[in-house]
Design a protein around this motif. Structure first.
Motif, PDB file in Angstrom:
ATOM      1  N   PRO A 348      38.967  45.223  52.777  1.00  0.00           N
ATOM      2  CA  PRO A 348      38.842  46.591  52.287  1.00  0.00           C
ATOM      3  C   PRO A 348      39.439  47.614  53.244  1.00  0.00           C
ATOM      4  CG  PRO A 348      36.753  45.886  53.229  1.00  0.00           C
ATOM      5  CD  PRO A 348      37.657  44.677  53.243  1.00  0.00           C
ATOM      6  N   GLU A 349      39.862  48.747  52.665  1.00  0.00           N
ATOM      7  CA  GLU A 349      40.403  49.822  53.486  1.00  0.00           C
ATOM      8  C   GLU A 349      39.295  50.497  54.283  1.00  0.00           C
ATOM      9  OE1 GLU A 349      44.178  51.107  50.641  1.00  0.00           O
ATOM     10  OE2 GLU A 349      42.495  52.489  50.903  1.00  0.00           O
ATOM     11  N   LEU A 350      39.714  51.126  55.358  1.00  0.00           N
ATOM     12  CA  LEU A 350      38.793  51.827  56.245  1.00  0.00           C
ATOM     13  C   LEU A 350      39.331  53.240  56.413  1.00  0.00           C
ATOM     14  CD1 LEU A 350      36.280  50.954  58.013  1.00  0.00           C
ATOM     15  CD2 LEU A 350      37.897  50.776  59.898  1.00  0.00           C
ATOM     16  N   ALA A 351      38.534  54.263  56.074  1.00  0.00           N
ATOM     17  CA  ALA A 351      38.992  55.648  56.146  1.00  0.00           C
ATOM     18  C   ALA A 351      37.952  56.507  56.856  1.00  0.00           C
ATOM     19  CB  ALA A 351      39.253  56.194  54.744  1.00  0.00           C
ATOM     20  N   ARG A 386      34.173  44.174  43.387  1.00  0.00           N
ATOM     21  CA  ARG A 386      34.548  44.657  44.708  1.00  0.00           C
ATOM     22  C   ARG A 386      33.392  45.477  45.287  1.00  0.00           C
ATOM     23  NH1 ARG A 386      39.561  44.876  46.440  1.00  0.00           N
ATOM     24  NH2 ARG A 386      38.381  45.017  48.377  1.00  0.00           N
ATOM     25  N   THR A 387      32.291  44.827  45.558  1.00  0.00           N
ATOM     26  CA  THR A 387      31.078  45.538  45.963  1.00  0.00           C
ATOM     27  C   THR A 387      30.905  45.637  47.474  1.00  0.00           C
ATOM     28  OG1 THR A 387      29.814  43.475  45.782  1.00  0.00           O
ATOM     29  CG2 THR A 387      29.843  44.927  43.856  1.00  0.00           C
ATOM     30  N   GLU A 388      31.816  45.045  48.245  1.00  0.00           N
ATOM     31  CA  GLU A 388      31.696  45.168  49.697  1.00  0.00           C
ATOM     32  C   GLU A 388      32.219  46.533  50.111  1.00  0.00           C
ATOM     33  OE1 GLU A 388      34.176  42.249  51.595  1.00  0.00           O
ATOM     34  OE2 GLU A 388      35.825  42.607  50.218  1.00  0.00           O
ATOM     35  N   HIS A 410      40.101  51.181  48.021  1.00  0.00           N
ATOM     36  CA  HIS A 410      40.663  52.525  47.833  1.00  0.00           C
ATOM     37  C   HIS A 410      39.984  53.591  48.705  1.00  0.00           C
ATOM     38  CE1 HIS A 410      42.859  50.806  44.498  1.00  0.00           C
ATOM     39  NE2 HIS A 410      41.726  50.424  43.938  1.00  0.00           N
ATOM     40  N   ALA A 411      39.497  53.190  49.866  1.00  0.00           N
ATOM     41  CA  ALA A 411      38.848  54.155  50.757  1.00  0.00           C
ATOM     42  C   ALA A 411      39.797  55.289  51.129  1.00  0.00           C
ATOM     43  CB  ALA A 411      38.343  53.455  52.018  1.00  0.00           C
ATOM     44  N   GLY A 412      41.088  54.974  51.264  1.00  0.00           N
ATOM     45  CA  GLY A 412      42.062  56.003  51.612  1.00  0.00           C
ATOM     46  C   GLY A 412      42.171  57.087  50.556  1.00  0.00           C
ATOM     47  N   GLU A 413      41.982  56.745  49.296  1.00  0.00           N
ATOM     48  CA  GLU A 413      41.990  57.743  48.227  1.00  0.00           C
ATOM     49  C   GLU A 413      40.673  58.513  48.200  1.00  0.00           C
ATOM     50  OE1 GLU A 413      44.815  58.027  46.781  1.00  0.00           O
ATOM     51  OE2 GLU A 413      45.702  56.110  47.373  1.00  0.00           O
ATOM     52  N   SER A 442      34.874  57.049  42.708  1.00  0.00           N
ATOM     53  CA  SER A 442      34.636  58.359  43.309  1.00  0.00           C
ATOM     54  C   SER A 442      33.183  58.816  43.180  1.00  0.00           C
ATOM     55  CB  SER A 442      35.562  59.408  42.683  1.00  0.00           C
ATOM     56  OG  SER A 442      35.336  59.530  41.294  1.00  0.00           O
ATOM     57  N   GLU A 443      32.426  58.148  42.320  1.00  0.00           N
ATOM     58  CA  GLU A 443      30.999  58.491  42.211  1.00  0.00           C
ATOM     59  C   GLU A 443      30.237  58.226  43.508  1.00  0.00           C
ATOM     60  OE1 GLU A 443      29.077  57.889  38.021  1.00  0.00           O
ATOM     61  OE2 GLU A 443      30.395  56.175  38.423  1.00  0.00           O
TER      62      GLU A 443
END
Length: 474
Positions: A348-351, A386-388, A410-413, A442-443
């Protein structure tokens, strides 16, 4: 005889920051000279953001094959053509390159000189037989991969983010020195494309990010087979092409076929003649004030990696806008770092943007809070399997948003509204009150904002008494 050119702004460096200054200033009506001695588009287009994300996209397609069984699709081990994946990278660069080309900028009215530049005085730069005199100079020369002083490294072939893209044969076993964003992104991409991968990090992997969110990302990489050794300082390197050995301090040796260095970057300040221009600089870059202006030569600005701060393409673009405003219109500007988001494009992405929990503990007055919301409680994440993931926010006393960290798809978004909130000084009620479409990832932002109000609204006896009183009043 040298050609003498007089101009309003001379930009040294045709990377993302320099191109933004040149385009912005020219379109406003200033005369602009842009000097680039290598490739237009700089590191981002040719060696960094663009090629790495293209390879990550190819690797994601391969991983989708392996993980399709839970969705009712037969899983298989994909047949990876590494050379074809790298050709996808090359096509991506080629598709974007015209936007950064000499032809485009000349069309905007910019005088482009393709040569190395060096100051010859506080107000003059020489490049390719031209002497440019400018009212203002902008140094935007970026940075280069740092090559550490490791014993034996000079006798062993190694890759950096600049040379990696020349590969067409998949590494059998890739050793990555450096557990930062570049190292881990390329580690996961190559693992998904079929290479064995070992990451060697002297301290903590992704040490600048929030440890709680980092742990989730690293767990996924390890589950995919990326070996990550933290607290492992390299003592020496030996071997030859295809048979490289990395010795670790306090014992142990790692063998591999290829070696990738990803231990950081150094500012490109050498050979610029900064001393002749009276421009103070260090190994980190040009010494600038809060407005990105040289502290010793007021004609000169520096932006991007060479300004000694955060090293991201979007930072260079942001700083370019500040310099155009100040250099052309003399408007006061201040380079802010608290509003800058950053993303590590692992899966997963990290933001992150603003303060981490650890930073808040050091600097915020009492009354600040941390709130979390797990992706496992988001319906869209559940539907997509994708629950992690986790969103974590820092809220100061009075409800002011001070930081957000997200790990997940999609953490970057998802980080953008938090960057907006911090930049505009918004309070948490604004995020809690927004209407998010259902079902979307986004929720999670709305839900974590709501978590701030939960203890304030529920479990308070006086609220129940108020409701009963209002009921009696009809």
């Amino acid at each position: 005889m040298a050609e003498w050119i007089d101009t309003d702004i001379c930009v040294i460096g045709g990377g993302s920051g320099g191109l933004s200054v040149a385009a912005g200033a020219a379109q406003i009506g200033a005369s602009v000279v842009l000097i680039e001695g290598h490739r237009m588009g700089g590191d981002c287009l040719n060696y960094g953001c663009v090629p790495s994300k293209a390879l990550i996209a190819a690797a994601a397609r391969a991983e989708a094959h392996r993980g399709s069984a839970p969705y009712g699709i037969a899983a298989d081990e994909p047949a990876v053509d590494y050379a074809a994946a790298m050709e996808h990278v090359a096509r991506t660069i080629a598709a974007i390159a015209p936007h950064d080309s000499v032809e485009r900028f000349e069309g905007l009215g910019v005088r482009v000189i393709q040569a190395r530049a060096a100051f010859i005085s506080p107000s003059e730069v020489e490049a390719g037989g031209h002497v440019v005199r400018a009212r203002r100079f902008v140094v935007a020369t970026g940075s280069s991969p740092l090559v550490p002083a490791i014993p034996g490294l000079d006798g062993v072939p190694y890759l950096t983010n600049e040379t990696l893209w020349d590969l067409r044969e998949r590494p059998g076993r890739l050793i990555v020195i450096g557990g930062g964003p570049i190292g881990l992104e390329m580690a996961q991409a190559h693992r998904r494309l079929g290479s064995e991968v070992v990451v060697v990090e002297a301290l903590k992997a992704l040490g600048r990010d929030d440890p709680e969110t980092v742990a989730i990302a690293l767990s996924r990489l390890r589950a995919e087979g990326v070996e990550i050794r933290e607290g492992a300082k390299v003592a020496a390197v030996s071997g030859r092409a295809g048979a490289i050995r990395v010795a670790i301090e306090r014992g142990g040796e790692i063998e591999g076929t290829h070696l990738l260095l990803a231990v950081g970057r150094r500012a490109n300040v050498g050979d610029l003649g900064l001393d002749k221009a009276g421009v103070e600089h260090t190994g980190r870059g040009v010494t600038v004030d809060a407005g990105l202006r040289s502290v010793s030569n007021r004609r000169v600005y520096a932006i991007g990696d060479v300004a000694g701060g955060l090293q991201f393409t979007h930072v260079a673009g942001y700083q370019a806008s500040l310099v155009v405003r100040n250099a052309l219109f003399r408007l006061p500007v201040r380079n802010r770092t608290d509003i800058i988001p950053w993303v590590t494009y692992t899966d997963p992405e990290l933001a992150h943007v603003g303060m981490t929990e650890a930073e808040a503990a050091k600097s915020l007055p009492k009354g600040w809070e941390v709130h979390r919301f797990d992706f496992s409680r988001n319906d869209r994440a559940v539907a997509e399997g994708r629950t992690e993931g986790l969103i974590k926010i820092v809220v100061a006393r009075g409800g002011r948003i001070r930081g957000a960290s997200i790990v997940g798809p999609h953490a970057g978004e998802l980080i953008l509204p938090w960057a907006l909130a911090i930049g505009q000084g918004m309070k948490i009620g604004a995020m809690a009150g927004v209407v998010a479409p259902y079902p979307t990832l986004s929720e999670v932002s709305k839900r974590v904002a709501g978590a701030y109000f939960t203890p304030r609204l529920f479990g308070r006896p006086w609220i129940g008494r108020l409701i009963r009183l209002l009921a009696r009043l009809g």
